[in-house]
Scaffold this motif. Sequence first.
Motif, short mmCIF file in Angstrom:
data_model
loop_
_atom_site.label_atom_id
_atom_site.label_comp_id
_atom_site.label_asym_id
_atom_site.label_seq_id
_atom_site.Cartn_x
_atom_site.Cartn_y
_atom_site.Cartn_z
N VAL A 1 8.82 2.97 -6.72
CA VAL A 1 9.18 3.75 -5.53
C VAL A 1 10.65 3.51 -5.21
N VAL B 1 8.28 8.52 -5.12
CA VAL B 1 7.72 7.92 -6.34
C VAL B 1 8.54 8.40 -7.53
N TYR C 1 3.46 1.92 -9.84
CA TYR C 1 4.38 2.94 -9.33
C TYR C 1 5.74 2.32 -9.12
N VAL D 1 5.02 -1.08 -7.05
CA VAL D 1 3.76 -1.11 -6.31
C VAL D 1 2.62 -0.98 -7.31
N VAL E 1 5.55 3.22 2.06
CA VAL E 1 4.99 1.94 1.60
C VAL E 1 4.81 1.04 2.81
N GLU F 1 -1.53 -0.37 -7.63
CA GLU F 1 -2.78 -0.06 -6.94
C GLU F 1 -3.90 0.04 -7.96
N HIS G 1 0.85 -1.20 0.00
CA HIS G 1 0.00 0.00 0.00
C HIS G 1 0.87 1.24 0.00
N LEU G 2 0.37 2.26 -0.69
CA LEU G 2 1.05 3.56 -0.66
C LEU G 2 0.31 4.44 0.34
N GLN G 3 1.07 5.10 1.19
CA GLN G 3 0.47 6.01 2.16
C GLN G 3 1.19 7.35 2.10
N VAL H 1 6.49 9.24 -0.25
CA VAL H 1 5.43 8.31 0.18
C VAL H 1 5.98 7.35 1.22
#
Lengths: 265, 343
Positions: free
Chosen positions: B299, B285, B297, B309, B331, B311, B266-268, B329
């Motif tokens: 990263v 990113v 993505y 990643v 991860v 999504e 997950h990207l946060q 970001v």
Amino acid sequence: MRSKASLGLKLAALGTLLFLHIPLLIIFLYAFTTDEATYTFPLPGVTTRWFGETLGRTDLWAALTLSLKVATVATLAALILGTLAAAAVYRSRFFGRDAVSFLLVLPIALPGIVTGIALRSAIGSLDIPFSFWTIVIGHATFCVVTVYNNVLARFRRTSGSLIEASMDLGANAFQTFRHVVLPNIATALLAGGMLAFALSFDEVIVTTFTAGQQTTLPIWIFSQLTRPRDRPVTNVVALFVIAITVIPIFLAQRLTAESSDTGGG
Amino acid sequence: MSDHSAVIFERVSRHFGEVKAVDEVDLEIKGGEFFSLLGPSGSGKTTCLRLIAGFDRPTFGRILLYRQDVSTLPPYERDVNTVFQDYALFPHMTVGENIAYGLMVRKAPKEQRQRRVDEMLDLVQLSGMAGRKPSQLSGGQRQRVALARALINNPKVLLLDEPLGALDLKLRQQMQVELKAIQKRVGITFVFVTHDQEEALTMSDRIAVFNKGKIEQVGSPAEIYEHPATAFVAGFVGVSNLVGGDLAKRMTGSESRFSIRPEKIHLQKPDEDTVPGQIVADGIVRDVIYLGLYTRYLVELTGGGDLVVVEQNLETTSMDVLAARGQRVRVAWAKEHMRQIGG
């Protein structure tokens, strides 16, 4: 879209056609002349008696029979040997494969006079008497090539997995040859065979060295030049030869042209 | 080894000069299953298929078909049939004659041939095409004829050598579903060679992943995807992030190598709270590839290393995702999605 040919191109094409075919027309013309020793123009008279005369010439018939026999046997030998050679060169990789291929094609590229002398000295040094078979062997040297080339080209165009597919479905080697290989190379065999027959039928040079005292049709015609008897008879014979050879050549062209669309499968 | 093993490889090798195309392979394919040999070109999967068909003989080892040693039998004495990559339809025969070939060379009676050809045409949905020539058919139709021809002898095992390779994507996906349905209906063991991991995952009961003449892993699609046994399998089947060395130590406290699927990450936002127990890392990113259904993505982690990643674009638009380029970001992923990888 193809553009229309220009007038000059049309004339050139017409000129080439005339150049190629006027000699044939002359042969046709003098088959009907009344003058039996020399060719004079215009014809002194028109007659069809040479056609009857031709039928009665036993020396001619003997030469024709010999030529047909030689051409048939040489073609059969070429069909078998040429196909086997093509199969070997196509199917397996072995040392000297390219050399074998080259040596097979060589006799048709070499001047006939070289092949002739070579055969003559071989026949002489091995003390083989001149016979029907010495002529056949001479002709086979170049007949094999025509079949070999045709069949090899066909093998290269057909998918290699066809044979595997046949074996996979339960066919043994013989069934595979009969049901898959043979139908796929049939037209190539026919074309190659007809070409081989035509080559053998009108061969003069190699035959001169391997025939001894025997007379094939081309040698008979050749001898008529120096010892003419009823000269127009030769023209009648030439006319028949043209008629007979035009048919297989026409057919061979049709066959190879047709199969080139569908050979890949 | 169970009684219903269709194909067994016992330490089978096939050497071509110095090259070990197949290197001491042990394999067991069960009766009635859809089994795929998956691997890049030159990995030995097609050679294995040819060894089962009998077009090639093992240099060492034995091959058993339903407990019978067939290592030295010619193709026409083995109860297996093949669908070839180029279909290998006989160009001079009609569709009907092609399909009937297996019965014809076995000298089956005419009525039986006719009946079976009709059945087969029905099975592959080509009824009424018996009189056509292969050159008059489309690629998909040729494919069906090749299948019908290979099935008419009721083989114990059907071998398929990348049969869908020449078809376009839509047709290929349709044929995948259809092949699977036909296999269920006839109940014959299918051995399917492919280099397309998605195809193997879609159709197979089990998959053997080949690499350099050896089998890396055998298992169901889910096992192969979720529990790749080696780094090669993790990389070849789907996309994986392989993490090891220092980077792994910073994240997990151990240097041992693990793989993590891009869709499990997950990207946060960097300041967002993290769920306790998750593995987290910060980064930037570097690249964004918008693919419609989802976005990929790249990263770059702080302190080195890249992660891919993926999504889904459930609520985001292309404008939103492309704006992420260059952003900082965090991860994060749940520990249970990581797989320890040997080798």
